[in-house]
Design an enzyme around this catalytic site. Structure first.
Site, short mmCIF file in Angstrom:
data_model
loop_
_atom_site.label_atom_id
_atom_site.label_comp_id
_atom_site.label_asym_id
_atom_site.label_seq_id
_atom_site.Cartn_x
_atom_site.Cartn_y
_atom_site.Cartn_z
N SER A 1 0.83 -1.20 0.00
CA SER A 1 0.00 0.00 0.00
C SER A 1 0.86 1.25 0.00
O SER A 1 1.98 1.25 0.55
CB SER A 1 -0.85 -0.03 1.27
OG SER A 1 -1.46 1.21 1.47
N TYR B 1 -2.29 -1.20 10.87
CA TYR B 1 -2.52 -1.75 9.53
C TYR B 1 -1.32 -1.45 8.61
O TYR B 1 -0.74 -2.34 7.99
CB TYR B 1 -3.81 -1.17 8.91
CG TYR B 1 -3.88 -1.36 7.42
CD1 TYR B 1 -4.12 -2.61 6.88
CD2 TYR B 1 -3.66 -0.29 6.54
CE1 TYR B 1 -4.14 -2.80 5.49
CE2 TYR B 1 -3.69 -0.47 5.18
CZ TYR B 1 -3.92 -1.72 4.66
OH TYR B 1 -3.94 -1.90 3.29
N LYS C 1 1.85 -3.84 6.68
CA LYS C 1 2.26 -3.83 5.26
C LYS C 1 3.76 -3.59 5.16
O LYS C 1 4.46 -4.25 4.40
CB LYS C 1 1.51 -2.74 4.49
CG LYS C 1 0.02 -3.01 4.32
CD LYS C 1 -0.23 -4.23 3.46
CE LYS C 1 -1.70 -4.60 3.40
NZ LYS C 1 -1.93 -5.94 2.85
P1 NAD Z 1 -11.04 -7.01 1.11
O1 NAD Z 1 -11.26 -6.99 2.58
O2 NAD Z 1 -12.21 -6.81 0.22
O3 NAD Z 1 -10.33 -8.40 0.70
C1 NAD Z 1 -9.45 -9.07 1.58
C2 NAD Z 1 -9.95 -10.50 1.69
O4 NAD Z 1 -9.09 -11.25 2.57
C3 NAD Z 1 -11.36 -10.59 2.28
O5 NAD Z 1 -12.18 -11.34 1.38
C4 NAD Z 1 -11.18 -11.34 3.61
O6 NAD Z 1 -12.28 -12.17 3.90
C5 NAD Z 1 -9.91 -12.12 3.36
N1 NAD Z 1 -9.10 -12.46 4.54
C6 NAD Z 1 -8.66 -11.65 5.52
N2 NAD Z 1 -7.92 -12.35 6.40
C7 NAD Z 1 -7.90 -13.63 5.96
C8 NAD Z 1 -7.31 -14.84 6.43
N3 NAD Z 1 -6.60 -14.86 7.55
N4 NAD Z 1 -7.51 -15.97 5.73
C9 NAD Z 1 -8.25 -15.97 4.60
N5 NAD Z 1 -8.82 -14.87 4.09
C10 NAD Z 1 -8.65 -13.72 4.78
O7 NAD Z 1 -9.88 -5.96 0.77
P2 NAD Z 1 -9.37 -5.43 -0.64
O8 NAD Z 1 -9.74 -4.01 -0.73
O9 NAD Z 1 -9.74 -6.37 -1.72
O10 NAD Z 1 -7.81 -5.49 -0.37
C11 NAD Z 1 -7.00 -6.59 -0.79
C12 NAD Z 1 -5.59 -6.37 -0.26
O11 NAD Z 1 -5.09 -5.13 -0.76
C13 NAD Z 1 -5.50 -6.28 1.26
O12 NAD Z 1 -4.31 -6.91 1.68
C14 NAD Z 1 -5.43 -4.78 1.51
O13 NAD Z 1 -4.76 -4.49 2.71
C15 NAD Z 1 -4.63 -4.31 0.30
N6 NAD Z 1 -4.84 -2.89 -0.02
C16 NAD Z 1 -6.13 -2.43 -0.21
C17 NAD Z 1 -6.34 -1.08 -0.47
C18 NAD Z 1 -7.74 -0.53 -0.64
O14 NAD Z 1 -7.91 0.68 -0.55
N7 NAD Z 1 -8.75 -1.36 -0.90
C19 NAD Z 1 -5.25 -0.19 -0.58
C20 NAD Z 1 -3.96 -0.70 -0.41
C21 NAD Z 1 -3.77 -2.06 -0.14
N1 UFG Z 2 -12.54 11.20 3.27
C1 UFG Z 2 -13.55 12.07 3.62
N2 UFG Z 2 -14.71 11.56 4.10
C2 UFG Z 2 -14.93 10.21 4.24
C3 UFG Z 2 -13.89 9.32 3.87
C4 UFG Z 2 -12.69 9.85 3.40
O1 UFG Z 2 -13.39 13.29 3.50
O2 UFG Z 2 -16.00 9.81 4.70
C5 UFG Z 2 -11.28 11.74 2.70
C6 UFG Z 2 -10.05 11.42 3.53
O3 UFG Z 2 -9.86 12.38 4.54
C7 UFG Z 2 -8.97 11.45 2.45
C8 UFG Z 2 -9.69 10.93 1.21
O4 UFG Z 2 -11.07 11.14 1.45
O5 UFG Z 2 -8.56 12.76 2.21
C9 UFG Z 2 -9.45 9.46 0.93
O6 UFG Z 2 -9.75 8.71 2.10
P1 UFG Z 2 -9.89 7.11 2.07
O7 UFG Z 2 -10.27 6.67 3.46
O8 UFG Z 2 -10.79 6.68 0.96
O9 UFG Z 2 -8.44 6.62 1.67
P2 UFG Z 2 -7.03 6.85 2.40
O10 UFG Z 2 -6.16 7.55 1.43
O11 UFG Z 2 -7.17 7.43 3.74
O12 UFG Z 2 -6.55 5.34 2.63
C10 UFG Z 2 -6.66 4.34 1.61
C11 UFG Z 2 -6.87 2.96 2.23
C12 UFG Z 2 -5.66 2.53 2.98
C13 UFG Z 2 -4.46 2.62 2.11
C14 UFG Z 2 -4.32 3.99 1.54
C15 UFG Z 2 -3.14 3.98 0.62
O13 UFG Z 2 -7.98 2.97 3.11
O14 UFG Z 2 -5.82 1.18 3.33
O15 UFG Z 2 -5.50 4.35 0.84
O16 UFG Z 2 -3.30 4.55 -0.54
F1 UFG Z 2 -3.36 2.33 2.83
#
Ligand code: NAD
Ligand code: UFG
Length: 338
Positions: A124, A149, A153
């Site tokens: 991330s 979290y 990572k």
């Molecule tokens: P998500 O929660 O939709 O998907 C993660 C999946 O992992 C879920 O289906 C959950 O049930 C499963 N899981 C969690 N722990 C587990 C375990 N111990 N065993 C088996 N399954 C397990 O999240 P996502 O948005 O699809 O994110 C996927 C990956 O990308 C995650 O590692 C997340 O941290 C990373 N990531 C997401 C974002 C974002 O904004 N969505 C940003 C940066 C990184």
């Molecule tokens: N925001 C609002 N109102 C809301 C939600 C978010 O104003 O209800 C704003 C936040 O303050 C930020 C922007 O929208 O300025 C984006 O916020 P998000 O929560 O959507 O995303 P973040 O950038 O905070 O974090 C996300 C994921 C993390 C990841 C990160 C890395 O949640 O897991 O992006 O890119 F690590």
């Protein structure tokens, strides 16, 4: 190649199955459904017109993981499984460290024991902390993560890098995702958060569909053009395609490789609200709230390395991201539940 997707029932994993299928790969999905449901896998199966082997198991279960590697001829693993809610990780640090770290230790041990040495890890942009340089390149130093979290990572990046250093037969690709939004154009799969959404786009779509009265904008006094936070939003289908390109790097024996996956464009919270309203013709009422603890002003990347080395770049713009997020939400007002 047959690819094991841990966490493949989740938001990014489910979209990635489709891109892998298009590129001719087959998949196996393991997920404990702690933050997803099997319906997403059923719907992907309908989209690609093929059954998808799904194992409901916890990646921390060493016996289950060993049996998966013995039952399928896995060529590489894409490791999505993990807990991802920033605020929850502050309240429940032990659960986050325990789940995210142990799942990876068990997975990588099972891979090693079964001779599978190719892994793509979902990292991330959070590992950059408050970034030293904007736009962020991969050589930007990692920063101080303000929450457990993000620390998982950052730690897991180190663990996987050390595994690769100790045994150069490993290929380890660390993908640093920026802010995935949007959904598959079919409107059949998308982001389905439990409870009150933490992230911006699912909050916007739930306001637009009438499930919540208004969006709270967290701060309008940042040092950004309109005072609200700026992020690098990327269409989840573009992000999914990045994994196919990363697999090609693995096939070329890349060793350890790190890539930013973003568009390189920064949009403020109000830019996203305006784009969403314009492209979808719906209103998103909002009010300004105090800053959210731990948020930074600006975060967007320079995606040039992924383009130069992987031949990957994002194709979709902010309007398509807003259109597809809304298409998913309006067709599935309660997510996968109805
Ligand atoms: P998500 O929660 O939709 O998907 C993660 C999946 O992992 C879920 O289906 C959950 O049930 C499963 N899981 C969690 N722990 C587990 C375990 N111990 N065993 C088996 N399954 C397990 O999240 P996502 O948005 O699809 O994110 C996927 C990956 O990308 C995650 O590692 C997340 O941290 C990373 N990531 C997401 C974002 C974002 O904004 N969505 C940003 C940066 C990184
Ligand atoms: N925001 C609002 N109102 C809301 C939600 C978010 O104003 O209800 C704003 C936040 O303050 C930020 C922007 O929208 O300025 C984006 O916020 P998000 O929560 O959507 O995303 P973040 O950038 O905070 O974090 C996300 C994921 C993390 C990841 C990160 C890395 O949640 O897991 O992006 O890119 F690590």
């Amino acid at each position: 190649m047959q690819i094991l997707l841990t966490g493949g029932a989740g938001y990014i994993g489910s979209h990635t199955i489709i891109e892998l299928d298009k590129a001719g790969h087959s998949v196996v999905v393991v997920d404990n459904l702690s933050n997803s449901c099997e319906e997403s896998v059923h719907r992907v199966s309908e989209i690609i017109g093929k059954p998808i082997p799904f194992i409901k198991a916890d990646v921390r279960d060493a016996v289950a993981m060993d049996s998966i590697f013995k039952s399928y001829k896995i060529g590489a693993v894409i490791h999505f499984a993990g807990l991802k809610a920033v605020g929850e990780s502050v309240a429940k640090p032990l659960e986050y460290y325990e789940n995210n770290l142990n799942a990876t230790f068990v997975l990588v041990s099972a891979m090693r024991n079964n001779g599978v040495k190719n892994i793509i890890f979902s990292s991330s942009a959070t590992v950059y902390g408050n970034p030293a340089v904007i736009p962020i390149t991969e050589s930007c130093p990692k920063g101080e993560c303000t929450n457990p979290y993000g620390k998982t990572k950052s730690m897991l990046e180190e663990v996987l890098s050390d595994v690769q250093k100790a045994d150069p037969e490993w290929n380890v690709v660390l993908l640093r995702y920026f802010n995935p939004i949007g959904a598959h154009q079919s409107g059949r799969i998308g982001e389905n958060p439990n409870g009150i959404p933490n992230n911006l786009m699912p909050y916007i779509t739930q306001v637009a569909v009438g499930r919540r009265p208004e969006l709270g904008v967290f701060g309008n006094d940042y040092d950004t053009p309109d005072g609200t936070g700026v992020r690098d939003y990327i269409h989840v289908c573009d992000l999914a395609a990045g994994h196919v390109s990363a697999l090609q790097a693995i096939e070329r024996k890349c060793g350890l490789a790190i890539y930013n996956l973003g568009t390189g464009h920064g949009y403020s919270v109000l830019d996203v609200v305006k784009a969403f309203e314009k492209v979808n013709g719906v209103k998103v009422p909002y009010s300004i709230k105090p800053r959210r603890a731990g948020d930074i002003a600006t975060c967007y990347c320079n995606p040039a390395k992924a383009k130069a080395e992987l031949g990957w770049e994002a194709k979709f713009g902010i309007e398509e991201m807003c259109r597809d997020s809304w298409n998913w939400q309006k067709n599935n007002p309660k997510g996968y539940e109805g």
